[in-house]
Design a protein around this motif. Structure first.
Motif, short mmCIF file in Angstrom:
data_model
loop_
_atom_site.label_atom_id
_atom_site.label_comp_id
_atom_site.label_asym_id
_atom_site.label_seq_id
_atom_site.Cartn_x
_atom_site.Cartn_y
_atom_site.Cartn_z
N ARG A 24 -6.35 3.06 10.86
CA ARG A 24 -6.30 1.77 9.35
C ARG A 24 -5.69 1.01 9.56
O ARG A 24 -5.37 -0.07 9.46
CB ARG A 24 -6.58 2.86 8.26
CG ARG A 24 -7.79 3.74 8.42
CD ARG A 24 -8.39 4.41 6.52
NE ARG A 24 -6.73 5.02 5.88
CZ ARG A 24 -6.68 6.27 6.00
NH1 ARG A 24 -7.10 7.03 6.96
NH2 ARG A 24 -5.80 6.51 5.46
N PHE A 25 -4.24 1.60 9.81
CA PHE A 25 -2.57 0.30 9.73
C PHE A 25 -1.98 0.26 11.26
O PHE A 25 -1.38 0.15 11.24
CB PHE A 25 -1.96 1.94 9.12
CG PHE A 25 -1.86 1.33 7.79
CD1 PHE A 25 -1.54 0.88 6.47
CD2 PHE A 25 -2.91 3.02 7.43
CE1 PHE A 25 -2.12 0.69 4.92
CE2 PHE A 25 -3.21 3.37 5.63
CZ PHE A 25 -2.55 2.56 4.68
N GLY A 26 -3.14 0.31 11.72
CA GLY A 26 -2.84 0.00 13.30
C GLY A 26 -2.50 -1.22 13.75
O GLY A 26 -1.55 -1.16 14.79
N ASP A 27 -3.19 -2.09 12.77
CA ASP A 27 -2.41 -3.43 13.42
C ASP A 27 -0.67 -3.93 13.14
O ASP A 27 -0.43 -4.52 13.79
CB ASP A 27 -2.94 -4.78 12.52
CG ASP A 27 -4.45 -4.83 12.86
OD1 ASP A 27 -4.92 -4.59 13.94
OD2 ASP A 27 -5.59 -5.61 12.10
N VAL A 28 0.09 -3.30 11.93
CA VAL A 28 0.85 -3.20 11.54
C VAL A 28 1.78 -2.28 12.58
O VAL A 28 2.30 -2.63 13.30
CB VAL A 28 1.27 -2.92 10.09
CG1 VAL A 28 0.67 -1.45 9.55
CG2 VAL A 28 2.43 -2.90 9.72
N LEU A 29 0.88 -0.99 12.71
CA LEU A 29 1.64 -0.32 13.76
C LEU A 29 2.18 -0.52 15.02
O LEU A 29 3.15 -0.93 16.01
CB LEU A 29 1.34 0.80 13.42
CG LEU A 29 1.30 2.10 12.35
CD1 LEU A 29 0.22 3.27 12.53
CD2 LEU A 29 2.53 2.39 12.05
N ASP A 30 1.46 -1.29 15.70
CA ASP A 30 1.03 -2.00 16.94
C ASP A 30 2.16 -3.15 16.68
O ASP A 30 2.93 -3.09 17.72
CB ASP A 30 -0.35 -2.54 17.79
CG ASP A 30 -1.24 -1.50 17.72
OD1 ASP A 30 -0.68 -0.43 17.41
OD2 ASP A 30 -2.46 -1.73 17.11
N GLY A 90 1.10 6.83 3.47
CA GLY A 90 1.90 5.86 4.10
C GLY A 90 2.61 5.93 5.02
O GLY A 90 3.76 4.58 4.95
N GLN A 91 3.86 7.62 5.07
CA GLN A 91 3.93 8.13 6.45
C GLN A 91 3.75 7.88 7.61
O GLN A 91 2.61 8.94 8.03
CB GLN A 91 4.58 9.62 5.65
CG GLN A 91 5.98 9.62 6.55
CD GLN A 91 6.97 11.31 5.45
OE1 GLN A 91 5.66 11.89 5.91
NE2 GLN A 91 8.53 11.53 5.87
N PHE A 92 5.19 7.61 8.76
CA PHE A 92 4.89 7.65 9.51
C PHE A 92 5.26 8.12 10.70
O PHE A 92 7.48 8.18 9.99
CB PHE A 92 4.18 6.12 10.63
CG PHE A 92 2.78 5.82 10.10
CD1 PHE A 92 1.45 6.07 10.06
CD2 PHE A 92 3.27 4.46 8.75
CE1 PHE A 92 0.67 5.68 9.48
CE2 PHE A 92 1.98 4.66 7.77
CZ PHE A 92 0.74 5.03 8.81
N GLU A 93 5.70 8.72 11.43
CA GLU A 93 7.04 8.55 12.76
C GLU A 93 7.34 8.37 14.42
O GLU A 93 5.47 8.41 14.74
CB GLU A 93 7.03 10.06 12.77
CG GLU A 93 8.46 10.74 13.46
CD GLU A 93 8.28 12.52 13.95
OE1 GLU A 93 8.95 12.67 13.00
OE2 GLU A 93 7.72 12.84 14.45
#
Length: 448
Positions: free
Chosen positions: A184-190, A213-216
């Protein structure tokens, strides 16, 4: 020195050829609170610096508080005439900045390696620790892991709002570890990952963490501790910039939500000799036990480094995998010092206590000093959590107690430098007192 200048000059000229639209380059360094400061140089002036022209910035820029204010620390800031200090360009760090509206470059600068390094500059502190270890035949291999939250770009009366799911347009307010969040948040994470790679950072694993909304994001292992800390610092800058470009805020704040997990900086460290043998694995892993004991002994005295602000102390003893005491364990994420399962060649510690907004240079320096002290003292550690779930020693849980515990610790003063310890402790003490100089609405509700 001549060949060193030639290498830098070639780097600048190659950059100009590859990025002809870039007219300015930000020359940046990390201050004590972990913020970048510096100057924006015309790229043609950068060539002159690379060729050997002096590069000077105010020495006391390193001492700024979290909000950029100056504190009286000994004779610094107000009784020293605010002198300049020499900096140098860090080779290999000149990279394009892709998240700004106009073409731009950036390059790290530092005082370490100059004729008069700034004793309390974070990168210089780490450089001295690494140099001492190398002289002892100890060669660390390091990898950082950083957790962060995505928020909506707009604040709600100063408070963060959950990031909006780009597919459903609803708030991503469900904490989970689902792989679908990465989609779902692939665009910003990529974009974050690719931008980091463009900065020369080896991005590896991306994880959707438990908080909404938390990632590592994990980095590759490096046998250059300075470069590993550079990666962590630069990643924070580029990630915040990329998030804004996509309509989000990215924050490494330690504890943005009381009800959800905080964000940590996990650091993996292994130690090798000159022949490439893992020092921690020798003699039935006895050096590992000694190194752990040293880390745990110094940990309560390093809390101003691992928890560098009022909010960071809120993370301790939190909802998930946040230690409340100095402890260790095998494959145990409740421990401050975790020993991941591995073969003898890759045996390492994972130091899990630092908050994500801690200064990576100082965090790594403190960890290495703990390992060094343990190998020298050769003491046995307390029982691991695997044997005793109540094992552990107390550490300070507020800034003023933490500063008192750090200021006079003899091992830290010897191995990190007495001048640094004095300056750092006073910076944190005054920052904390300045933070308290505001009356919040709750105070009126309780006491008016």
């Amino acid at each position: 020195m001549k060949s060193h200048s030639s290498t830098l000059l070639a780097e600048v000229r190659t950059f100009r050829q590859n990025h002809p639209g870039v007219r300015y380059v930000d020359l940046i360094a990390l201050d004590i609170p972990g913020h970048f400061y510096g100057k924006r140089y015309p790229v043609e002036m950068l060539e002159k610096v690379a060729a050997g022209s002096p590069l000077k910035l105010p020495q006391n820029a390193v001492l700024l508080g979290a909000q950029g204010g100056l504190f009286k620390i000994g004779d610094y800031c107000f009784n020293d005439g605010d002198p300049d200090a020499n900096r140098r360009l860090v080779p290999g760090t000149l990279k394009p900045v892709s998240w700004e509206s106009q073409p731009l470059g950036q390059m790290l600068i530092t005082s370490d390696g100059t004729e008069a390094p700034i004793e309390f500059e974070p990168r210089e502190v780490l450089a001295k620790v690494l140099e001492r270890l190398h002289h002892k035949g100890i060669h660390p291999v390091v990898a950082f892991e950083l957790e962060f939250y995505l928020f909506d770009k707009k604040l709600d009366n100063g408070l963060p709002q959950f990031a909006r799911d780009p597919l459903s347009e609803d708030a991503d307010d469900q904490p989970n570890l689902h792989i679908e969040r990465l989609t779902r948040f692939g665009d910003v994470l990529d974009d974050m990952a690719q931008t980091a790679k463009d900065q020369g950072i080896d991005i590896t694993v991306i994880t959707a963490e438990i908080g909404p909304g938390q990632f590592e994001i994990n980095f590759g292992h490096l046998d250059d501790g300075l470069r590993a800390a550079d990666w962590a610092a630069l990643f924070c800058r580029s990630t915040r910039g990329v998030a804004l470009k996509h309509g989000y805020r990215a924050s490494f704040m330690a504890k943005p939500y009381l009800q959800y997990p905080g964000s940590g900086m996990h650091v993996h460290v292994s130690l090798y000799d000159g022949a490439g043998n893992n020092l921690l694995a020798a003699h039935q892993q006895q050096p590992l036990r000694h190194a752990v004991a040293g880390c745990l002994e110094l940990l309560p005295h390093c809390m101003p480094i691992f928890s560098p602000n009022h909010n960071a102390f809120r993370r301790l003893g939190g909802t998930v995998n946040a230690a409340t005491r100095a402890s260790w364990g095998f494959e145990d994420r409740d421990a401050c010092v975790r020993i991941p399962e591995s073969d003898p060649r890759n045996l390492r510690i994972e130091h899990r206590l630092a908050s994500a907004d801690a200064n990576p240079y100082l965090v790594l320096a403190a960890i290495l000093v703990g390992l060094e002290h343990g190998l020298e003292a050769k003491r046995e550690p307390i029982p691991p959590l695997n044997e005793d779930r109540n094992s552990g020693t107390d550490f300070p849980v507020d800034m003023l107690d933490a500063v008192r515990a750090m200021r006079h610790q003899p091992v830290l003063r010897d191995k990190l430098g007495g001048e640094f310890v004095d300056v750092y402790c006073e910076n944190k003490r005054q920052d904390h007192l300045a933070f308290q100089q505001e009356i919040h609405a709750r105070e009126y509700r309780w006491f008016l």
